[in-house]
Structure formats: C-alpha cells, structure tokens
Write an enzyme that holds these catalytic residues in place. Structure first.
Site, mmCIF file in Angstrom:
data_model
loop_
_atom_site.group_PDB
_atom_site.id
_atom_site.type_symbol
_atom_site.label_atom_id
_atom_site.label_comp_id
_atom_site.label_asym_id
_atom_site.label_seq_id
_atom_site.Cartn_x
_atom_site.Cartn_y
_atom_site.Cartn_z
ATOM 1 N N THR A 7 61.365 -10.334 81.077
ATOM 2 C CA THR A 7 59.901 -10.312 81.056
ATOM 3 C C THR A 7 59.337 -9.542 82.238
ATOM 4 O O THR A 7 58.450 -8.694 82.083
ATOM 5 C CB THR A 7 59.345 -11.746 81.034
ATOM 6 N N ASN A 47 64.004 -8.827 68.543
ATOM 7 C CA ASN A 47 64.549 -10.121 68.930
ATOM 8 C C ASN A 47 64.438 -11.183 67.842
ATOM 9 O O ASN A 47 65.055 -12.241 67.954
ATOM 10 C CB ASN A 47 63.840 -10.625 70.192
ATOM 11 N N GLN A 102 67.934 -7.313 73.855
ATOM 12 C CA GLN A 102 68.778 -7.822 72.775
ATOM 13 C C GLN A 102 69.876 -6.846 72.341
ATOM 14 O O GLN A 102 70.616 -7.143 71.402
ATOM 15 C CB GLN A 102 67.921 -8.191 71.562
ATOM 16 N N SER A 160 68.314 -8.238 80.491
ATOM 17 C CA SER A 160 68.271 -9.612 80.981
ATOM 18 C C SER A 160 69.674 -10.196 80.993
ATOM 19 O O SER A 160 70.406 -10.116 80.007
ATOM 20 C CB SER A 160 67.369 -10.464 80.074
ATOM 21 N N HIS A 175 70.799 -13.404 81.184
ATOM 22 C CA HIS A 175 71.157 -14.623 80.462
ATOM 23 C C HIS A 175 71.316 -14.392 78.962
ATOM 24 O O HIS A 175 71.714 -15.307 78.231
ATOM 25 C CB HIS A 175 70.155 -15.750 80.750
ATOM 26 N N THR A 197 62.822 -12.561 98.449
ATOM 27 C CA THR A 197 64.218 -12.746 98.824
ATOM 28 C C THR A 197 65.129 -12.577 97.618
ATOM 29 O O THR A 197 64.954 -13.247 96.598
ATOM 30 C CB THR A 197 64.426 -14.144 99.429
ATOM 31 N N CYS A 205 60.188 -17.587 73.801
ATOM 32 C CA CYS A 205 58.947 -17.486 74.568
ATOM 33 C C CYS A 205 57.732 -17.883 73.733
ATOM 34 O O CYS A 205 56.685 -18.213 74.275
ATOM 35 C CB CYS A 205 58.764 -16.060 75.088
#
Length: 383
Positions: free
Chosen positions: A70, A149, A178, A198, A200, A236, A324
């Site tokens: 995102t 997706n 995807q 992404s 994950h 960070t 989402c």
C-alpha cells in the site's frame, strides 16, 4: 484447517522466521547510527537491497524499502504525480485496481488532476489499444496492475510498455504485489519506471514493501522526518524484517517456475470441479492467461460472508475480495467492472493457493463447496 487465502497473506517461510529471530537478537542497533553496531545493521539492509536488485536485474540504488504494498503504491503514484505535475495533470489507470491504487487516484482528482479509468473486458483484462486511445499530451503517469488481486487477470504489461517507450515524459507504474513469485517480470524489457511489491504475499513478514524507482526519477515524498531510503521513506528501518523479506523474495522467485506449474494444474482441477455446480459463476478466465494461483467465483443471490463461514466450518479458509476491502459490504468494484451484474458482484468468493496444497486438498475443497451450495440453496435470495 486448510488455508486457501494466500492472496491476502501467506504463512511465513521457516527460513524467514529464523532470519528475523537471528537478526533481531544480534543486530538490534539503529541502522542509521554512526557507531559500528549501527553500521553493521545498515550493511545488512544494503545487502538485502542488493539481493532484491539482483533478483530483478536492476541496480541496488533503484530500490526503496517501505512498510508494504500500500505504501509503495501510494509513494509511486502520489510521488510521481506531484513531482511531475508541471509536465501535465492527466493520469491513466484501470477500473479494477487495488484500493491502494484506485483510492490514491481519487485523491489526486481532488487535487486537480484528471484521471482516466480504463474499462476491462469480461475476463478482467485491459487492452494496450485502450491505453493508447486514452493518452494525451498531458499524460504523465500510467499505472496498471500486473495481476488482479481478485480474479487473477494478467494485464499486457509488455505491450503497454512498448507503447509508452517513445513517451519519456509518461511514467509507467506497475502494481506487482500479486505477481512477484508467480509470474516472470522483466522490468527493463517492459519499460517499467516504478514497481510495487509486498513481502507478506511471498511468505515474508508483514510490514515490508519494495518500490522500484528507475534511475534518474524523482518522487515527491509523502512522509517527512529523516534521510532514510534516500529521504523517500524516512523512519527507523526495520532491519530484521527487511533482511528476511529479501530472503523471502529470493526463495519465491527461484521457486516460481516449479510452483507455477503446480498451481496451474491445481487451478485447472478446481475449475473443472466448480464447472459442475450450476449455481456458481466463474469470474476471470479459465485459461492459462490468468494468474496460476487464483480462482474466483460468484454465487449470485447469496451473501459471500455466509459462504466463507460455511466453508470455514468445514475446515477451509477462503475470502471474499481484497482483505483491505473484505469488511466493506459493498459489491466488488472489480466484478462490477467485468460483468455489470450487481448480484454477481455482491457474492464473490476468492480461492488462492500456496505451496502446501495438493490435488487431494483441491478435491476436498471442491466437495466442501458442493456441500455448502447444497446446504445454502434453500436460503438463496431471489431479489
């Protein structure tokens, strides 16, 4: 419980879990600090960046680590549009983009940009010809997802890239969340300027995304307060997750060809089973021009959450639409664009595979769907 919701998130690879634990235990210093412990942590991040660059045959300095797909999409789109608004204020995308893209373009419309939302065909694909017809002298950005997706449609990214090759003032952004680890990606060959991914989605940790930014480009930052990630993404750096994410991307891409072949076989098998259930409608294409790991169907007249919970009671985890948007009870914008059928768009179910699935699992899932439909048939809404 068999988990068939890999598009939403994936079980982390054991090597990824071990890497996170090891780096977290040893390299806990802030990677921006000037002491040796900080430098050691920073070096790990740069090694991870180099690995990602190598996987995509690009330069390390062309990659930015973010908090996820995102943020990568937001930074690419908002950053490019605001940075290059002086060239023009026309943007192009499609009707079926992920919310992190679609709603970002809606925000840019509120800022005075003009956006063309391209339609798709009955299988969820946009054409290069439609992109070409939409281009104007004011077009500064085209953003097209590689794999949808929800229904798994694969967009003609190479064709669109060739179309834009002689338009250096029009940037080309790809949402590849995807498709990484599922389909080949040729950043240079396809003329891609910006690409989002992404971790994950490929058995990596949550909270890490990647953004490719072609050398020479500039993006207007959307977050302020530090010089990390070339000042494009201050804050960070999450050293353990970044290092583990690079490993997850490596494993996914190296194993992609073998996994893809297995998934295509499983997809074909599942579609064959579902074709025999007359209450269901397949969304997307049944052919090999779709992503190998996604099957999407609708049960018009039935609420999708009822199907999801009924299947869960039988030991199978599936989803409705994008995670989402899954708690939003509005009909799927993607299915609406494909079919213009509100009943079909309001009853979609997405099944997405992982490396752990077998033919036996597919047969068991298909029987569970068949039993669920038989159980719910008397409750079907006829409105």
């Amino acid at each position: 419980m068999l988990y068939f919701d890999h598009c939403a998130s994936t079980p982390p690879h054991e090597d990824v879990i071990q890497t996170i634990a090891e780096v977290m235990r040893i390299h806990y210093a802030n990677p921006s600090s000037i002491h040796q412990a900080g430098a050691d942590a920073g070096n790990l991040i740069e090694r991870a960046r180099g690995l990602v660059a190598k996987l995509f045959r690009t330069k390390p300095e062309e990659w930015i680590f973010t908090s996820g797909g995102t943020e990568s999409n937001n930074l690419a789109i908002l950053g490019a549009a605001r940075q290059y608004a002086g060239r023009g204020k026309h943007l192009i995308t499609t009707m079926i983009e992920h919310a992190s893209v679609y709603e970002t373009f809606q925000q840019l419309e509120r800022e005075g940009f003009t956006v063309t939302y391209l339609p798709v065909d009955e299988f969820g694909s946009v054409s290069a010809e439609a992109v070409e017809a939409a281009l104007t002298d004011e077009t500064i950005l085209v953003s097209i997802m590689h794999v949808n997706n929800e229904v798994g449609s694969v967009q003609p990214i190479a064709d669109i890239g060739r179309l834009l090759a002689d338009r250096p003032k029009t940037l080309f952004h790809i949402d590849a969340v995807q498709s990484i680890g599922k389909l080949p990606i040729d950043i240079a060959g396809w003329g891609i300027d910006l690409l989002s991914g992404s971790a994950h989605k490929v058995r990596g940790p949550k909270g890490v995304g990647i953004l490719y930014m072609k050398s020479g480009l500039k993006l207007h930052p959307i977050v302020y307060g530090g010089e990390q990630e070339r000042s494009m993404r201050p804050g960070t750096s999450n050293t353990p997750s970044i290092v583990a994410s690079a490993k997850a991307f490596r494993i996914a891409i190296e194993e992609a060809e073998a996994r893809c072949s297995q998934w295509r076989m499983l997809r074909s098998r599942l579609i064959g089973h579902l074709d025999g259930i007359q209450e269901l409608v397949l969304n997307g294409s049944a052919e090999t021009d779709s992503a190998p790991h996604i099957v999407h169907f609708s049960y018009p007249g039935m609420k999708p959450e009822v199907i999801v919970h009924a299947l869960e009671q039988r030991g199978f985890v599936v989803s409705t639409k994008s995670a989402c948007s899954s708690k939003d009870d509005k009909p799927s914008r993607v299915i609406q664009a494909i079919s213009d059928d509100s009943r079909r768009a309001a009853s979609g179910i997405r099944i997405s595979f992982g490396s752990e699935h077998t033919e036996q699992h597919i047969d068991q899932l298909a029987q569970a769907v068949r039993d669920t439909v038989a159980e719910l048939k008397p409750l079907e809404r006829r409105n």
